[in-house]
Write an enzyme that holds these catalytic residues in place. Structure first.
Site, PDB file in Angstrom:
ATOM      1  N   ASP A  71      -6.377  -7.041   8.808  1.00 41.38           N
ATOM      2  CA  ASP A  71      -5.777  -6.824   9.945  1.00 41.38           C
ATOM      3  C   ASP A  71      -6.467  -7.461  11.230  1.00 41.38           C
ATOM      4  O   ASP A  71      -6.477  -6.848  12.254  1.00 41.38           O
ATOM      5  CB  ASP A  71      -5.386  -5.531  10.098  1.00 41.38           C
ATOM      6  CG  ASP A  71      -4.593  -4.818   9.030  1.00 41.38           C
ATOM      7  OD1 ASP A  71      -4.278  -5.697   8.119  1.00 41.38           O
ATOM      8  OD2 ASP A  71      -4.020  -3.746   9.100  1.00 41.38           O
ATOM      9  N   GLU A 123      -0.666  -6.420   9.460  1.00 40.49           N
ATOM     10  CA  GLU A 123       0.124  -5.111   9.440  1.00 40.49           C
ATOM     11  C   GLU A 123       1.232  -5.452  10.244  1.00 40.49           C
ATOM     12  O   GLU A 123       1.007  -6.066  11.453  1.00 40.49           O
ATOM     13  CB  GLU A 123      -0.831  -3.784   9.691  1.00 40.49           C
ATOM     14  CG  GLU A 123       0.302  -2.746  10.091  1.00 40.49           C
ATOM     15  CD  GLU A 123      -0.393  -1.429  10.566  1.00 40.49           C
ATOM     16  OE1 GLU A 123      -1.813  -1.432  10.826  1.00 40.49           O
ATOM     17  OE2 GLU A 123       0.420  -0.542  10.901  1.00 40.49           O
ATOM     18  N   LYS A 149       1.672  -6.616   5.297  1.00 43.60           N
ATOM     19  CA  LYS A 149       1.627  -5.399   4.739  1.00 43.60           C
ATOM     20  C   LYS A 149       2.568  -4.332   5.627  1.00 43.60           C
ATOM     21  O   LYS A 149       2.213  -4.628   6.902  1.00 43.60           O
ATOM     22  CB  LYS A 149       0.484  -4.973   4.293  1.00 43.60           C
ATOM     23  CG  LYS A 149      -0.424  -4.713   5.380  1.00 43.60           C
ATOM     24  CD  LYS A 149      -2.084  -4.190   4.916  1.00 43.60           C
ATOM     25  CE  LYS A 149      -2.948  -3.871   5.993  1.00 43.60           C
ATOM     26  NZ  LYS A 149      -2.716  -2.909   6.949  1.00 43.60           N
ATOM     27  N   LYS A 194      -0.507   0.947   6.113  1.00 43.99           N
ATOM     28  CA  LYS A 194      -2.114   0.753   6.456  1.00 43.99           C
ATOM     29  C   LYS A 194      -2.723   0.326   5.289  1.00 43.99           C
ATOM     30  O   LYS A 194      -3.701  -0.420   5.562  1.00 43.99           O
ATOM     31  CB  LYS A 194      -2.658   2.268   6.671  1.00 43.99           C
ATOM     32  CG  LYS A 194      -1.721   2.900   8.035  1.00 43.99           C
ATOM     33  CD  LYS A 194      -1.764   2.098   9.384  1.00 43.99           C
ATOM     34  CE  LYS A 194      -1.047   2.985  10.201  1.00 43.99           C
ATOM     35  NZ  LYS A 194      -0.655   1.944  11.550  1.00 43.99           N
ATOM     36  N   VAL A 218     -10.375  -4.301  10.612  1.00 43.39           N
ATOM     37  CA  VAL A 218     -10.178  -3.057  11.408  1.00 43.39           C
ATOM     38  C   VAL A 218      -8.867  -2.411  10.931  1.00 43.39           C
ATOM     39  O   VAL A 218      -7.811  -3.110  10.389  1.00 43.39           O
ATOM     40  CB  VAL A 218      -9.980  -3.629  13.032  1.00 43.39           C
ATOM     41  CG1 VAL A 218     -11.154  -4.347  13.266  1.00 43.39           C
ATOM     42  CG2 VAL A 218      -8.699  -4.697  13.098  1.00 43.39           C
ATOM     43  N   THR A 219      -8.739  -1.079  11.502  1.00 38.17           N
ATOM     44  CA  THR A 219      -9.812  -0.353  11.862  1.00 38.17           C
ATOM     45  C   THR A 219     -10.616   0.449  10.766  1.00 38.17           C
ATOM     46  O   THR A 219      -9.528   0.743   9.772  1.00 38.17           O
ATOM     47  CB  THR A 219      -9.679   0.675  13.077  1.00 38.17           C
ATOM     48  OG1 THR A 219      -8.356   1.581  12.384  1.00 38.17           O
ATOM     49  CG2 THR A 219      -8.725   0.052  14.155  1.00 38.17           C
ATOM     50  N   CYS A 252      -6.867   1.392   8.354  1.00 36.70           N
ATOM     51  CA  CYS A 252      -6.601   0.194   7.447  1.00 36.70           C
ATOM     52  C   CYS A 252      -7.562  -0.142   6.450  1.00 36.70           C
ATOM     53  O   CYS A 252      -7.229  -0.350   5.274  1.00 36.70           O
ATOM     54  CB  CYS A 252      -5.807  -0.914   7.973  1.00 36.70           C
ATOM     55  SG  CYS A 252      -4.153  -0.471   8.875  1.00 36.70           S
ATOM     56  N   GLN A 299     -21.867  10.645  -1.928  1.00 33.46           N
ATOM     57  CA  GLN A 299     -21.854  11.206  -3.329  1.00 33.46           C
ATOM     58  C   GLN A 299     -22.034  10.073  -4.398  1.00 33.46           C
ATOM     59  O   GLN A 299     -20.958   9.782  -5.087  1.00 33.46           O
ATOM     60  CB  GLN A 299     -20.450  11.884  -3.558  1.00 33.46           C
ATOM     61  CG  GLN A 299     -20.314  13.099  -2.790  1.00 33.46           C
ATOM     62  CD  GLN A 299     -18.802  13.704  -2.882  1.00 33.46           C
ATOM     63  OE1 GLN A 299     -18.386  14.468  -3.892  1.00 33.46           O
ATOM     64  NE2 GLN A 299     -17.903  13.452  -1.951  1.00 33.46           N
TER      65      GLN A 299
END
Ligand code: TIU
Length: 222
Positions: A27, A75, A131, A134, A159-160, A164, A204
């Site tokens: 995007d 987007e 698309k 997002k 971005v961002t 997205c 993690q």
């Protein structure tokens, strides 16, 4: 057999096979990055996103030279907005999508503001995924394109970070792709979200992504 690369990354190096790696640029559209676009209309400082342009340009050059599959996403919606859910079209009584902005109808395909910034323009032959949401996997043929090329690893720019990029990386991870997010090639209008958004990927033991940089990728591919 191709040579595997140990890409310097956090929380530990990411092993990638360049023949099975794609660069995904999310995007990088005028509406989000240029003054007068949708992003600025919402009160955001587009300067915070524009720092990603040069590093992304370097990664694009390196990926193209190394023969990686390069994919771009945008987007946006059909001009008749039939693919834009009512919930997205209007929030809190305000409506932006489909209305006239300085660069054409906001987030509508075919309009200047919807297109990718000149600095990162796709080359002929590079797939551009349009698309409606997002995430780049939702209601698109991205997965089909990646599977057809036996892609396993995604280098992610765009971005961002917390919208997205996060949505796409989460979708990719659940589909079995390994994602490496390039920290200087992703941007947020909110510095705090940039910091925490990056930390979330690698926490993690790389719960759903690795975090690396344009420099590391360019060196490794070069
Ligand atoms: N590409 C993307 O992230 N779309 C957004 O709507 N981002 C915002 O931060 N608004």
């Amino acid at each position: 057999m191709s040579d595997l690369i140990d890409l310097p990354a956090r929380p530990f190096p990411a092993v990638m096979d360049p023949t099975r790696t794609a660069l995904v640029v999310i995007d990088m559209q005028r509406d989000f990055l240029e003054p007068g676009g949708f992003g600025e209309l919402l009160g955001n400082d587009v300067g915070l996103l524009r720092t990603t342009i040069e590093p992304t340009r370097s990664v694009l050059d390196a990926a193209r030279a190394a023969g990686l599959l390069v994919i771009h996403t945008r987007e946006g919606h059909r001009p008749d907005l039939t693919d834009c859910p009512q919930s997205k079209l209007e929030r809190g009584g305000k409506r932006f999508i489909g209305t006239d902005g300085p660069m054409g109808r906001i987030l509508v395909r075919g309009e200047s503001g919807h297109d990718i910034i000149d600095e990162l323009a796709p080359l002929p032959g590079e797939p551009v995924i349009d698309k409606p949401g997002k995430g780049a996997f939702y209601a698109t043929d991205l997965e089909l394109i990646l599977r057809d090329r036996s892609i396993r690893t995604l280098l992610v720019c765009g971005v961002t970070t917390e919208v997205c990029v996060h949505t796409t990386v989460r979708e990719a991870n659940d589909r079995g792709f390994e994602c490496v997010v390039l920290e200087d090639c992703v941007g947020s209008y909110f510095p705090e979200f940039q910091r925490v958004g990056l930390a979330m990927f690698e926490a993690q033991g790389a719960i759903f992504a690795w975090v690396s940089s344009s420099t590391a990728v360019c060196r490794s591919l070069g």
